[in-house]
Every structure is written in structure tokens, then in C-alpha cells.
Design a protein around this motif. Sequence first.
Motif, PDB file in Angstrom:
ATOM      1  N   ASP A 152      48.529  -3.396  19.312  1.00 38.98           N
ATOM      2  CA  ASP A 152      49.799  -2.715  19.541  1.00 38.98           C
ATOM      3  C   ASP A 152      50.791  -3.000  18.430  1.00 38.98           C
ATOM      4  O   ASP A 152      51.950  -2.658  18.526  1.00 38.98           O
ATOM      5  N   CYS A 194      49.995  10.054  16.708  1.00 39.88           N
ATOM      6  CA  CYS A 194      50.796   9.057  17.414  1.00 39.88           C
ATOM      7  C   CYS A 194      52.131   9.701  17.782  1.00 39.88           C
ATOM      8  O   CYS A 194      52.574  10.645  17.138  1.00 39.88           O
ATOM      9  N   SER A 195      52.741   9.181  18.804  1.00 36.25           N
ATOM     10  CA  SER A 195      54.033   9.699  19.250  1.00 36.25           C
ATOM     11  C   SER A 195      55.156   8.979  18.517  1.00 36.25           C
ATOM     12  O   SER A 195      54.961   7.915  17.916  1.00 36.25           O
ATOM     13  N   ASP A 214      49.034   6.603  23.141  1.00 33.55           N
ATOM     14  CA  ASP A 214      50.004   5.699  23.727  1.00 33.55           C
ATOM     15  C   ASP A 214      49.547   4.282  23.440  1.00 33.55           C
ATOM     16  O   ASP A 214      48.412   4.047  23.052  1.00 33.55           O
ATOM     17  N   ALA A 215      50.415   3.316  23.661  1.00 32.77           N
ATOM     18  CA  ALA A 215      50.117   1.920  23.310  1.00 32.77           C
ATOM     19  C   ALA A 215      48.816   1.427  23.936  1.00 32.77           C
ATOM     20  O   ALA A 215      48.056   0.706  23.307  1.00 32.77           O
ATOM     21  N   LEU A 221      45.305   2.292  21.946  1.00 32.82           N
ATOM     22  CA  LEU A 221      45.137   2.006  20.533  1.00 32.82           C
ATOM     23  C   LEU A 221      44.178   0.878  20.241  1.00 32.82           C
ATOM     24  O   LEU A 221      44.570  -0.254  20.194  1.00 32.82           O
ATOM     25  N   ASN A 262      57.523   7.485  20.013  1.00 33.38           N
ATOM     26  CA  ASN A 262      57.708   6.229  20.742  1.00 33.38           C
ATOM     27  C   ASN A 262      56.743   5.161  20.240  1.00 33.38           C
ATOM     28  O   ASN A 262      57.119   4.001  20.088  1.00 33.38           O
ATOM     29  N   GLN A 263      55.491   5.542  19.998  1.00 32.14           N
ATOM     30  CA  GLN A 263      54.519   4.588  19.483  1.00 32.14           C
ATOM     31  C   GLN A 263      54.917   4.114  18.095  1.00 32.14           C
ATOM     32  O   GLN A 263      54.836   2.930  17.784  1.00 32.14           O
ATOM     33  N   HIS A 317      57.660   1.633  18.312  1.00 31.17           N
ATOM     34  CA  HIS A 317      57.122   0.341  18.750  1.00 31.17           C
ATOM     35  C   HIS A 317      56.502  -0.410  17.572  1.00 31.17           C
ATOM     36  O   HIS A 317      56.758  -1.597  17.368  1.00 31.17           O
ATOM     37  N   TRP A 318      55.684   0.288  16.791  1.00 31.65           N
ATOM     38  CA  TRP A 318      55.069  -0.348  15.628  1.00 31.65           C
ATOM     39  C   TRP A 318      56.118  -0.838  14.647  1.00 31.65           C
ATOM     40  O   TRP A 318      55.973  -1.899  14.059  1.00 31.65           O
TER      41      TRP A 318
END
Length: 129
Positions: free
Chosen positions: A14, A111-112, A6-7, A10, A114-115, A118-119
Motif C-alpha cells: 500500500d 489507479c484512482s 483500490d488499496a 494492490l 484516492n489511491q 494515499h501513495w
Amino acid sequence: MNTTLDAAELRGSDHFETLILVTRPPYQGRRSEEILEAVMSLALFDRDHAVVFFDQGLGWLADGQAPSNSKNLSKQVSALPLYGSDALFYCASHQNRVLGQAVGRDDIQACSLNQLAHWMRQARYIEVF
């Protein structure tokens, strides 16, 4: 065994300036070499980047690769941190479908989706191979 990040987990980052998504299966001739060259170029010029193996790109991480007419890509991926490319990830949502097993590598983190989203929103450049 790797867990999905999750964020907050890491390595203090982020986002990445450049995000490379490896979506193609390995051993596609010159294309595979171009992907590795692109990643090594970013590392050589000290550009902030991450590599995410996504969908069929997870095939690059398969155990027991023994290609007859080319270099073992799994070994080349393992060498990327030596060139300064140490933000290596795979999409955990595709793991079972593509590999059918756990990714047994400590140098590449899960990584998910969602992650990854985000990236992608945060990246200045996104390259899809």
C-alpha cells in the motif's frame, strides 16, 4: 480491460518508497529520456518504487505511436518490467480526457485519485516529471 485499483487490491503493497509521477507528454526531447533513465536507475539499484502516468503523461501509453526522430516511448515503457520496474500505473480519472479510449495494456494498471493520494502520503520521495 484494466479496472481501477483500490488499496486492498494492490499486490500486497500500500506504499512505495519512491513515487514517480510522469505528468509531461511524450517526445519532449531529452526530458523523456531523463524520465526513463530515472526509472531504470531506481530499478537497477533495487529501490522500491512505482511509476504513475498522470494527466498529459498518459500520452506515453497511446496506441500507434510512430515518432519520426526518436525511439518509440511506448515500447520503452513496455520494457521497464524487464529492468525491475513492474509497479506501473495510470490515473484512471485522466484516461478519457487524454487518450479518449481504454488503455489496452496489461502491464500497466489503473489507479484512482484516492489511491494516488494515499501513495503520495506514504512515499518517502516523490519525483514529478
